[in-house]
Design an enzyme around this catalytic site. Structure first.
Site, PDB file in Angstrom:
ATOM      1  N   SER A   2       0.764  -1.172   0.016  1.00 34.22           N
ATOM      2  CA  SER A   2       0.105  -0.113  -0.070  1.00 34.22           C
ATOM      3  C   SER A   2       0.762   1.187   0.170  1.00 34.22           C
ATOM      4  O   SER A   2       1.781   1.567  -0.924  1.00 34.22           O
ATOM      5  CB  SER A   2      -1.055  -0.036   1.189  1.00 34.22           C
ATOM      6  N   THR A   3       0.851   1.948   1.057  1.00 32.73           N
ATOM      7  CA  THR A   3       1.681   3.035   1.055  1.00 32.73           C
ATOM      8  C   THR A   3       3.117   3.081   0.774  1.00 32.73           C
ATOM      9  O   THR A   3       3.632   2.363   1.828  1.00 32.73           O
ATOM     10  CB  THR A   3       1.419   3.965   2.418  1.00 32.73           C
ATOM     11  N   HIS A  43      -2.528  -1.198  -3.297  1.00 37.49           N
ATOM     12  CA  HIS A  43      -3.776  -0.303  -2.926  1.00 37.49           C
ATOM     13  C   HIS A  43      -3.777   0.970  -3.907  1.00 37.49           C
ATOM     14  O   HIS A  43      -2.651   1.755  -3.482  1.00 37.49           O
ATOM     15  CB  HIS A  43      -4.219   0.082  -1.476  1.00 37.49           C
ATOM     16  N   MET A  80      -0.529   1.163   5.102  1.00 32.31           N
ATOM     17  CA  MET A  80      -1.154   1.238   6.193  1.00 32.31           C
ATOM     18  C   MET A  80      -2.180   0.288   6.479  1.00 32.31           C
ATOM     19  O   MET A  80      -2.555  -0.524   5.465  1.00 32.31           O
ATOM     20  CB  MET A  80      -2.125   2.638   5.940  1.00 32.31           C
ATOM     21  N   ASP A  92      -4.475  -4.978   6.078  1.00 40.41           N
ATOM     22  CA  ASP A  92      -5.014  -5.860   4.974  1.00 40.41           C
ATOM     23  C   ASP A  92      -3.813  -6.890   4.608  1.00 40.41           C
ATOM     24  O   ASP A  92      -2.708  -6.561   4.450  1.00 40.41           O
ATOM     25  CB  ASP A  92      -5.291  -4.937   3.774  1.00 40.41           C
TER      26      ASP A  92
END
Length: 349
Positions: A165-166, A192, A285, A288
């Site tokens: 993600s991030t 993401h 973050m 998940d």
């Protein structure tokens, strides 16, 4: 509480005002100044030393990419890019990630988005997280690589599943570009990202890599030596039909607030028969993917779980959640992740 100081950079006076007002709604953030172009931004960065910058991708005189490069040379600072949803905007945003931007915000309706308030919570959340991010790691150009030896797996049907993600685009670049020609496993990925940006990410990685990288499409045959990235706005599953692996890509409800979701991908791999999964959790973050890792380990006890080390994560949330399951086999610096995968997959001579 000392608020984090934000510099808002956009060539539109309307957008500067709207983004500033949104950021001011956070008890954690304060807009210290705004800038109308890159040159103006660089002066204010040196003068005011903000804690985080929101930076428009498309600007006259000096665009966002050029400004970002200068910021990282002069005064490295967490940067959140603000991009249009065009193909050009997506391509430049993905490029910005490789130069050290922590995250990005997609304007909902063009360069001057009158409905920018629709994504108020996303803007606040991303700027808050960027202000705390371990951003300097994303601009480290000369990492120290610790060489280790990893025993190859015995199975001839491995499948690598990655969640990020991030900070993920940069991390994925560091992993995927090191995979060799003829790599003997497929790689399936959930990053993401919204629709459009995942295609730009796949195209950029494909240009930089020895292996084929593509944004996966429904019905694609999942083959060794190829990398498949879930399209933004869709769930991605691996399905087994007559011992062959295929992609199922469908627009559904978000899971854990995400579409695509790492849990959905991992759980689908758990249902593949006679395979040896390698699950990799990279920077991001939230949590998940941790439930999906539990499913993988339950159905395939030989699953090898790898998480990115806290020291090399831009945001440690997802790897930390994976490690809290007590099922992670290797915690690795980002520069070592590809070494683990290559050594695990290589065939004995």
């Amino acid at each position: 509480m000392n608020k984090k100081l934000v510099l808002v950079v956009d060539d539109s006076a309307f957008m500067r005002k709207m983004i500033s007002d949104i950021i001011h709604s956070s008890a954690y953030l304060e807009v210290i100044a705004t800038a109308r172009n890159g040159n103006d931004a660089l002066k204010k960065v040196m003068e005011l030393k903000p804690d985080v910058i929101t930076l428009d991708v498309e600007m006259p005189l000096m665009d966002g990419i050029s400004t970002l490069k200068e910021v990282m040379k002069m005064a490295p600072t967490p940067v959140v890019m603000v991009s249009s949803l065009t193909k050009s905007g997506a391509d430049k945003t993905i490029e910005a990630m490789s130069y050290g931007a922590v995250d990005f915000i997609a304007k909902p309706s063009g360069s001057i988005s009158l409905n920018i308030k629709d994504i108020e919570s996303e803007i606040v959340q991303k700027v808050e997280h960027a202000s705390r991010a371990n951003y300097k790691l994303s601009i480290n150009t000369s990492p120290s690589i610790k060489k280790k030896d990893y025993k190859p797996i015995s199975s001839n049907r491995p499948i690598i599943a990655i969640g990020s993600s991030t900070g993920g685009p940069r991390a994925l670049q560091q992993v995927i570009t090191k995979l060799p020609i003829g790599f003997q496993s497929p790689v399936v990925i959930v990053q993401h990202m919204p629709k459009g940006f995942t295609k730009s990410l796949a195209e950029r990685l494909d240009k930089l890599s020895n292996v084929t990288v593509k944004e996966v499409e429904d019905g694609d045959l999942i083959e060794n030596g190829k990398v498949y990235i879930a399209p933004g706005g869709n769930q991605f599953r691996v399905k087994e039909i007559n011992s062959q692996l295929y992609a199922e890509v469908k627009q559904e409800q978000p899971v854990n607030g995400h579409q695509p979701s790492v849990d959905v991908l991992f759980e689908s791999v758990a249902h593949v028969q006679n395979c040896h999964p390698l699950a990799v959790m990279l920077t991001g973050m939230g949590s998940d993917g941790s439930k999906g890792m539990l499913h993988l380990k339950k159905r395939h006890p030989r699953t090898i779980a790898i998480s990115q080390s806290k020291e090399t994560c831009v945001v440690y949330g997802m790897p930390q959640a994976a490690e809290k399951t007590s099922l992670v086999d290797y915690v690795e610096d980002i520069d070592n992740v590809s070494d683990v995968l290559v050594q695990k997959i290589q065939k004995k001579r």
